[in-house]
Design a protein around this motif. Structure first.
Motif, PDB file in Angstrom:
ATOM      1  N   THR A   3      81.391 -52.519  -9.372  1.00  0.00           N
ATOM      2  CA  THR A   3      81.195 -51.061  -9.536  1.00  0.00           C
ATOM      3  C   THR A   3      81.130 -50.386  -8.245  1.00  0.00           C
ATOM      4  O   THR A   3      80.506 -49.457  -7.977  1.00  0.00           O
ATOM      5  CB  THR A   3      79.902 -50.930 -10.401  1.00  0.00           C
ATOM      6  N   SER A   4      81.346 -51.325  -6.994  1.00  0.00           N
ATOM      7  CA  SER A   4      81.133 -50.686  -5.695  1.00  0.00           C
ATOM      8  C   SER A   4      82.184 -49.698  -5.365  1.00  0.00           C
ATOM      9  O   SER A   4      83.400 -49.619  -5.843  1.00  0.00           O
ATOM     10  CB  SER A   4      81.084 -51.899  -4.588  1.00  0.00           C
ATOM     11  N   LEU A   5      81.617 -48.607  -4.558  1.00  0.00           N
ATOM     12  CA  LEU A   5      82.393 -47.496  -4.127  1.00  0.00           C
ATOM     13  C   LEU A   5      83.097 -48.014  -2.784  1.00  0.00           C
ATOM     14  O   LEU A   5      84.179 -47.298  -2.456  1.00  0.00           O
ATOM     15  CB  LEU A   5      81.631 -46.291  -3.898  1.00  0.00           C
ATOM     16  N   THR A   6      82.732 -48.860  -1.936  1.00  0.00           N
ATOM     17  CA  THR A   6      83.243 -49.045  -0.677  1.00  0.00           C
ATOM     18  C   THR A   6      82.987 -50.652  -0.735  1.00  0.00           C
ATOM     19  O   THR A   6      82.562 -51.486  -1.344  1.00  0.00           O
ATOM     20  CB  THR A   6      82.375 -48.542   0.322  1.00  0.00           C
ATOM     21  N   GLY A   7      83.829 -51.267   0.535  1.00  0.00           N
ATOM     22  CA  GLY A   7      83.678 -52.444   0.906  1.00  0.00           C
ATOM     23  C   GLY A   7      84.527 -53.441   0.303  1.00  0.00           C
ATOM     24  O   GLY A   7      84.256 -54.698   0.038  1.00  0.00           O
ATOM     25  N   TYR A   8      85.757 -52.936  -0.283  1.00  0.00           N
ATOM     26  CA  TYR A   8      86.775 -53.782  -0.825  1.00  0.00           C
ATOM     27  C   TYR A   8      87.192 -55.191  -0.013  1.00  0.00           C
ATOM     28  O   TYR A   8      87.322 -56.246  -0.851  1.00  0.00           O
ATOM     29  CB  TYR A   8      87.854 -53.112  -1.517  1.00  0.00           C
ATOM     30  N   GLN A   9      87.240 -55.066   1.208  1.00  0.00           N
ATOM     31  CA  GLN A   9      87.542 -56.297   1.996  1.00  0.00           C
ATOM     32  C   GLN A   9      86.583 -57.436   1.773  1.00  0.00           C
ATOM     33  O   GLN A   9      86.803 -58.605   1.418  1.00  0.00           O
ATOM     34  CB  GLN A   9      88.089 -55.934   3.276  1.00  0.00           C
ATOM     35  N   GLU A  10      85.341 -57.010   2.147  1.00  0.00           N
ATOM     36  CA  GLU A  10      84.344 -57.771   2.200  1.00  0.00           C
ATOM     37  C   GLU A  10      84.296 -58.341   0.520  1.00  0.00           C
ATOM     38  O   GLU A  10      84.144 -59.634   0.407  1.00  0.00           O
ATOM     39  CB  GLU A  10      82.934 -57.350   2.290  1.00  0.00           C
ATOM     40  N   ILE A  11      84.313 -57.675  -0.614  1.00  0.00           N
ATOM     41  CA  ILE A  11      84.375 -58.088  -1.761  1.00  0.00           C
ATOM     42  C   ILE A  11      85.620 -59.021  -2.030  1.00  0.00           C
ATOM     43  O   ILE A  11      85.495 -60.207  -2.638  1.00  0.00           O
ATOM     44  CB  ILE A  11      84.537 -57.020  -2.847  1.00  0.00           C
ATOM     45  N   ILE A  12      86.828 -58.592  -1.725  1.00  0.00           N
ATOM     46  CA  ILE A  12      87.834 -59.417  -1.896  1.00  0.00           C
ATOM     47  C   ILE A  12      87.509 -61.054  -1.190  1.00  0.00           C
ATOM     48  O   ILE A  12      88.043 -61.991  -1.915  1.00  0.00           O
ATOM     49  CB  ILE A  12      89.257 -58.893  -1.637  1.00  0.00           C
ATOM     50  N   SER A  13      87.109 -61.132  -0.238  1.00  0.00           N
ATOM     51  CA  SER A  13      86.935 -62.132   0.638  1.00  0.00           C
ATOM     52  C   SER A  13      86.013 -63.051   0.320  1.00  0.00           C
ATOM     53  O   SER A  13      85.600 -64.148   1.157  1.00  0.00           O
ATOM     54  CB  SER A  13      87.195 -61.684   2.235  1.00  0.00           C
ATOM     55  N   ASP A  14      84.836 -62.613  -0.566  1.00  0.00           N
ATOM     56  CA  ASP A  14      83.772 -63.379  -0.841  1.00  0.00           C
ATOM     57  C   ASP A  14      84.293 -64.513  -1.670  1.00  0.00           C
ATOM     58  O   ASP A  14      84.697 -64.252  -2.837  1.00  0.00           O
ATOM     59  CB  ASP A  14      82.930 -62.548  -1.613  1.00  0.00           C
ATOM     60  N   PRO A  15      83.846 -65.727  -1.105  1.00  0.00           N
ATOM     61  CA  PRO A  15      84.028 -66.963  -1.964  1.00  0.00           C
ATOM     62  C   PRO A  15      83.645 -67.173  -3.293  1.00  0.00           C
ATOM     63  O   PRO A  15      84.073 -67.813  -4.302  1.00  0.00           O
ATOM     64  CB  PRO A  15      83.729 -68.001  -0.898  1.00  0.00           C
ATOM     65  N   SER A  16      82.426 -66.213  -3.436  1.00  0.00           N
ATOM     66  CA  SER A  16      81.831 -66.423  -4.751  1.00  0.00           C
ATOM     67  C   SER A  16      82.963 -65.760  -5.943  1.00  0.00           C
ATOM     68  O   SER A  16      82.438 -66.081  -7.047  1.00  0.00           O
ATOM     69  CB  SER A  16      80.471 -65.568  -5.127  1.00  0.00           C
ATOM     70  N   TYR A  17      83.929 -65.103  -5.558  1.00  0.00           N
ATOM     71  CA  TYR A  17      84.786 -64.634  -6.620  1.00  0.00           C
ATOM     72  C   TYR A  17      86.052 -65.744  -6.752  1.00  0.00           C
ATOM     73  O   TYR A  17      87.027 -65.273  -7.312  1.00  0.00           O
ATOM     74  CB  TYR A  17      85.588 -63.183  -6.274  1.00  0.00           C
ATOM     75  N   ALA A  18      85.863 -66.801  -6.436  1.00  0.00           N
ATOM     76  CA  ALA A  18      86.891 -67.893  -6.753  1.00  0.00           C
ATOM     77  C   ALA A  18      87.185 -68.088  -7.927  1.00  0.00           C
ATOM     78  O   ALA A  18      86.279 -67.910  -8.923  1.00  0.00           O
ATOM     79  CB  ALA A  18      86.565 -69.114  -6.060  1.00  0.00           C
ATOM     80  N   GLY A  19      88.462 -68.266  -8.345  1.00  0.00           N
ATOM     81  CA  GLY A  19      88.974 -68.052  -9.695  1.00  0.00           C
ATOM     82  C   GLY A  19      89.012 -66.993 -10.648  1.00  0.00           C
ATOM     83  O   GLY A  19      89.034 -67.009 -11.909  1.00  0.00           O
ATOM     84  N   GLN A  20      88.722 -65.821  -9.900  1.00  0.00           N
ATOM     85  CA  GLN A  20      88.478 -64.526 -10.880  1.00  0.00           C
ATOM     86  C   GLN A  20      89.523 -63.255 -10.184  1.00  0.00           C
ATOM     87  O   GLN A  20      89.548 -63.230  -9.173  1.00  0.00           O
ATOM     88  CB  GLN A  20      86.796 -64.038 -10.813  1.00  0.00           C
ATOM     89  N   PHE A  21      89.580 -62.583 -11.306  1.00  0.00           N
ATOM     90  CA  PHE A  21      90.508 -61.307 -11.171  1.00  0.00           C
ATOM     91  C   PHE A  21      89.269 -60.087 -10.916  1.00  0.00           C
ATOM     92  O   PHE A  21      88.528 -59.810 -11.604  1.00  0.00           O
ATOM     93  CB  PHE A  21      91.265 -60.819 -12.104  1.00  0.00           C
ATOM     94  N   ILE A  22      89.288 -59.374  -9.896  1.00  0.00           N
ATOM     95  CA  ILE A  22      88.358 -58.352  -9.665  1.00  0.00           C
ATOM     96  C   ILE A  22      88.893 -57.146 -10.202  1.00  0.00           C
ATOM     97  O   ILE A  22      89.915 -56.519  -9.451  1.00  0.00           O
ATOM     98  CB  ILE A  22      87.894 -58.374  -8.154  1.00  0.00           C
TER      99      ILE A  22
END
Length: 372
Positions: free
Chosen positions: A32-51
């Motif tokens: 639900t973030s409005l900003t920061g998509y690059q930080e979100i995409i590159s966060d290793p905690s999202y491994a194996g997930q579609f954001i």
């Protein structure tokens, strides 16, 4: 490119693709973030997930060299409503499309993300397959059914560093703010990398820690030896992806660190692993908490902090038997932070490093320094 999406609940959708082509598998979660998509995409905690981004238009600020939380993208891909391939920001180096293609990750757009977010909210996270190669629904269904379940995959071993290294950069200005070995009252900290974000390391340096990063499978006996020799003063258990309970070896090593009474700070996955190490099993939430706008109540000063969150699992209420609950999430009243009663250990579920997100929780790093 055309893209075809099949979800485990039988829904089949069409979209347009950008970035890499191919067939990709993962778990669908929304942010639900409005900003920061690059930080979100590159966060290793999202491994194996579609954001799935609830923000309807993504891409306008492009991407740059400084905002990556890791060198690679471990997420399976991203899902957005509207792609803006024209970027306009003075820090931008390339478009989001170029960025994804360089990392061999898929993005899809021209899809009803509001529909997807509401479906995840009502039904929970869903496994999905997205392909630019396969258009047949039954073939996609078969591939998805044959794939490993998300909760059975050890993502940590893929995202963790393979060797020990020192991190010296501080927050924001990566070129000038570095750790100074002569800094007064500095403490040496061993960071166990389960998928650590660079900005967490930056903030640890910022408050005065001398940071060495260790692989996820580092043995407790080696860290205890360093602690006894005063070569480290504490241990940080990082964020990371996946189901914490399957990390049985890591939990066993944490138990040994706890017994040795070493000061420990845990964030996100580290917070969950500590709970499991104390014998209180974590549980999977319906759709998790992912965003930079989650209100958390600090129970000690009664102030509300707006926090960044990214987790599918949580610690149980029964943890209060061995720890004082210090924070609660006001979206779900779940436990957000604890201080263990008989040990020099604190942990939080949210991300106090504030990228992307607000700054209200950054005091936790100083609190850990004071605990030492």
């Amino acid at each position: 490119m055309k893209a075809y999406v099949y979800l485990e609940n039988g829904i089949f959708l069409n979209a347009k693709a950008f970035g890499a082509s191919g067939t990709f598998l993962g778990e669908l979660v929304f942010n639900t973030s409005l900003t920061g998509y690059q930080e979100i995409i590159s966060d290793p905690s999202y491994a194996g997930q579609f954001i799935v981004f609830s923000m309807p238009e993504i891409g306008i600020v492009g991407t740059n060299d400084d905002d990556n939380e890791s060198e690679e993208i471990f997420a399976s891909g991203i899902v957005i409503r509207e792609l803006n391939n024209y970027f306009s920001n003075f820090r931008a180096k390339e478009s989001l499309q170029t960025y994804l293609k360089k990392h061999n990750k898929i993005g899809i757009y021209d899809i009803d993300t509001r529909f997807l977010v509401k479906m995840i909210r009502d039904n929970g996270n869903l496994r999905a397959i997205i392909s630019t190669e396969i258009s047949n629904k039954e073939e996609l269904k078969e591939k998805l059914n044959l794939s490993a379940k998300f909760d059975q995959i050890n993502f940590v071993k893929n995202v963790s560093t393979k060797k020990i290294y020192s991190h010296k950069n501080g927050a924001w200005n990566h070129n000038t703010k570095k750790f100074n070995p002569s800094q007064k009252n500095s403490k040496k900290l061993a960071v166990i990398d389960y998928g650590v974000k660079k900005n967490i390391l930056n903030e640890l340096v910022e408050v005065g820690f001398e940071v060495d990063v260790f692989p996820y499978n580092t043995k407790a006996k080696d860290l205890i030896a360093l602690y006894e020799q005063k070569k480290i003063h504490g241990v940080f258990l990082s964020n990371g992806p996946g189901e914490p309970k399957i990390l049985k070896d890591e939990i066993l090593e944490i138990k040994k660190l706890v017994k040795a009474k070493i000061p420990i700070l845990g964030i996100c996955l580290g917070h969950q692993l500590l709970s499991n190490a104390f014998g209180y099993e974590t549980y999977k939430m319906k759709f998790g908490q992912h965003g930079a706008n989650h209100p958390v109540l600090n129970l000690e000063n009664k102030k509300i902090e707006i926090t960044a969150q990214n987790h599918n699992y949580n610690v149980p209420e029964e943890l209060c038997e061995v720890a004082i609950i210090t924070h609660r999430n006001l979206f779900g009243d779940n436990v957000e932070g604890v201080r263990y009663k008989d040990y020099p250990i604190i942990s939080v579920q949210h991300h106090p490093e504030s990228s992307s997100g607000p700054h209200e929780s950054k005091y936790i790093f100083k609190e850990f320094m004071n605990l030492m």
